[in-house]
Design an enzyme around this catalytic site. Structure first.
Site, PDB file in Angstrom:
ATOM      1  N   ASN A  50      38.247  36.262  40.780  1.00  0.00           N
ATOM      2  CA  ASN A  50      37.680  36.470  42.112  1.00  0.00           C
ATOM      3  C   ASN A  50      36.373  37.250  42.008  1.00  0.00           C
ATOM      4  O   ASN A  50      36.204  38.128  41.146  1.00  0.00           O
ATOM      5  CB  ASN A  50      38.671  37.137  43.076  1.00  0.00           C
ATOM      6  CG  ASN A  50      39.325  38.399  42.567  1.00  0.00           C
ATOM      7  OD1 ASN A  50      39.420  38.634  41.365  1.00  0.00           O
ATOM      8  ND2 ASN A  50      39.783  39.227  43.481  1.00  0.00           N
ATOM      9  N   ILE A  51      35.456  36.899  42.881  1.00  0.00           N
ATOM     10  CA  ILE A  51      34.120  37.502  42.903  1.00  0.00           C
ATOM     11  C   ILE A  51      33.853  37.930  44.342  1.00  0.00           C
ATOM     12  O   ILE A  51      33.742  37.078  45.234  1.00  0.00           O
ATOM     13  CB  ILE A  51      33.037  36.493  42.447  1.00  0.00           C
ATOM     14  CG1 ILE A  51      33.367  35.930  41.057  1.00  0.00           C
ATOM     15  CG2 ILE A  51      31.664  37.159  42.458  1.00  0.00           C
ATOM     16  CD1 ILE A  51      32.506  34.736  40.656  1.00  0.00           C
ATOM     17  N   GLU A  52      33.783  39.243  44.567  1.00  0.00           N
ATOM     18  CA  GLU A  52      33.605  39.748  45.926  1.00  0.00           C
ATOM     19  C   GLU A  52      32.128  39.975  46.242  1.00  0.00           C
ATOM     20  O   GLU A  52      31.262  39.835  45.371  1.00  0.00           O
ATOM     21  CB  GLU A  52      34.440  41.024  46.094  1.00  0.00           C
ATOM     22  CG  GLU A  52      35.925  40.719  45.922  1.00  0.00           C
ATOM     23  CD  GLU A  52      36.839  41.902  46.149  1.00  0.00           C
ATOM     24  OE1 GLU A  52      36.359  43.060  46.139  1.00  0.00           O
ATOM     25  OE2 GLU A  52      38.055  41.665  46.333  1.00  0.00           O
ATOM     26  N   CYS A  61      37.770  33.410  45.835  1.00  0.00           N
ATOM     27  CA  CYS A  61      39.014  33.679  45.120  1.00  0.00           C
ATOM     28  C   CYS A  61      38.956  33.115  43.700  1.00  0.00           C
ATOM     29  O   CYS A  61      38.160  32.217  43.397  1.00  0.00           O
ATOM     30  CB  CYS A  61      40.191  33.019  45.831  1.00  0.00           C
ATOM     31  SG  CYS A  61      40.600  33.738  47.423  1.00  0.00           S
ATOM     32  N   GLU A  63      41.105  31.173  42.205  1.00  0.00           N
ATOM     33  CA  GLU A  63      41.512  29.765  42.114  1.00  0.00           C
ATOM     34  C   GLU A  63      40.339  28.837  42.410  1.00  0.00           C
ATOM     35  O   GLU A  63      40.127  27.833  41.719  1.00  0.00           O
ATOM     36  CB  GLU A  63      42.645  29.463  43.100  1.00  0.00           C
ATOM     37  CG  GLU A  63      43.912  30.244  42.841  1.00  0.00           C
ATOM     38  CD  GLU A  63      43.971  31.560  43.614  1.00  0.00           C
ATOM     39  OE1 GLU A  63      42.934  32.251  43.710  1.00  0.00           O
ATOM     40  OE2 GLU A  63      45.060  31.894  44.103  1.00  0.00           O
ATOM     41  N   CYS A  94      45.875  31.783  48.351  1.00  0.00           N
ATOM     42  CA  CYS A  94      45.639  31.920  49.792  1.00  0.00           C
ATOM     43  C   CYS A  94      45.511  30.531  50.422  1.00  0.00           C
ATOM     44  O   CYS A  94      45.402  29.506  49.733  1.00  0.00           O
ATOM     45  CB  CYS A  94      44.390  32.752  50.060  1.00  0.00           C
ATOM     46  SG  CYS A  94      42.841  31.828  49.890  1.00  0.00           S
TER      47      CYS A  94
HETATM   48  N1  THU Z   1      42.370  36.664  46.010  1.00  0.00           N
HETATM   49  C1  THU Z   1      42.300  35.697  45.048  1.00  0.00           C
HETATM   50  O1  THU Z   1      41.371  35.662  44.237  1.00  0.00           O
HETATM   51  N2  THU Z   1      43.281  34.771  44.996  1.00  0.00           N
HETATM   52  C2  THU Z   1      44.394  34.784  45.777  1.00  0.00           C
HETATM   53  O2  THU Z   1      45.237  33.915  45.635  1.00  0.00           O
HETATM   54  C3  THU Z   1      44.576  35.845  46.783  1.00  0.00           C
HETATM   55  C4  THU Z   1      43.418  36.735  46.995  1.00  0.00           C
HETATM   56  C5  THU Z   1      41.340  37.697  46.040  1.00  0.00           C
HETATM   57  C6  THU Z   1      40.398  37.665  47.197  1.00  0.00           C
HETATM   58  C7  THU Z   1      39.911  39.109  47.220  1.00  0.00           C
HETATM   59  O3  THU Z   1      38.846  39.243  46.278  1.00  0.00           O
HETATM   60  C8  THU Z   1      41.093  39.916  46.716  1.00  0.00           C
HETATM   61  O4  THU Z   1      41.942  38.980  46.065  1.00  0.00           O
HETATM   62  C9  THU Z   1      41.855  40.640  47.815  1.00  0.00           C
HETATM   63  O5  THU Z   1      42.196  39.761  48.822  1.00  0.00           O
END
Ligand code: THU
Length: 138
Positions: A50-52, A61, A63, A94
């Site tokens: 995941n990259i915010e 996310c 995936e 998600c």
């Molecule tokens: N996130 C994912 O990368 N995959 C998931 O299946 C659930 C949530 C990430 C998004 C965000 O960067 C962090 O988790 C918190 O929600």
């Protein structure tokens, strides 16, 4: 939850790849590292984290990161995906990721992994019944 058709050695390889991917997560806002590993038909694995972003909704996310890398390598032959978060409890993809993955593999096996070694075996079909698809567009 239904079983995936993966042999134990392949499962282990996929989970380890997801853990490696999680180490590359960019998560200054949630501090919630997620790794995903996408198995392709030739046995190769594509990793994503995941990259915010300071603009929170702009983040992606793990995936979808992995799937986007695969597609950009002209690979849509998805066989299975593993996802792991930072906690003992397994995490599931998600809703947006379920929809995104269903575009390419409606019945994709999904390994939802926990840091305690648990694996919940499910599939996109199970996680997203009634997915919106191209047929609906007419
Ligand atoms: N996130 C994912 O990368 N995959 C998931 O299946 C659930 C949530 C990430 C998004 C965000 O960067 C962090 O988790 C918190 O929600």
């Amino acid at each position: 939850m239904s079983a995936t058709p993966l042999d134990p050695a392949t499962e282990t390889r996929l989970v380890e790849a997801a853990k490696r991917a999680a180490e590359r997560a960019y998560v200054p806002y949630s501090n919630f590292q997620v790794g995903a590993a996408l198995l392709l038909s030739d046995g190769s694995i594509i990793e994503g984290a995941n990259i915010e972003n300071a603009s929170y909704p702009a983040g992606i996310c793990a995936e979808r990161s992995a799937a986007a890398i695969a597609i950009n390598q002209d690979r849509r032959d998805f066989v299975a995906i593993a996802v792991i978060g930072p906690r003992d409890e397994p995490i599931t993809p998600c809703g947006i990721c379920r929809q995104f993955l269903s575009e390419f593999a409606k019945t994709l096996p999904v390994l939802c992994c926990g840091r305690d070694g648990r694996i919940q075996r499910t599939s996109i079909a199970e996680l997203l019944p009634g997915a919106f698809d191209a047929e609906a567009l007419g």
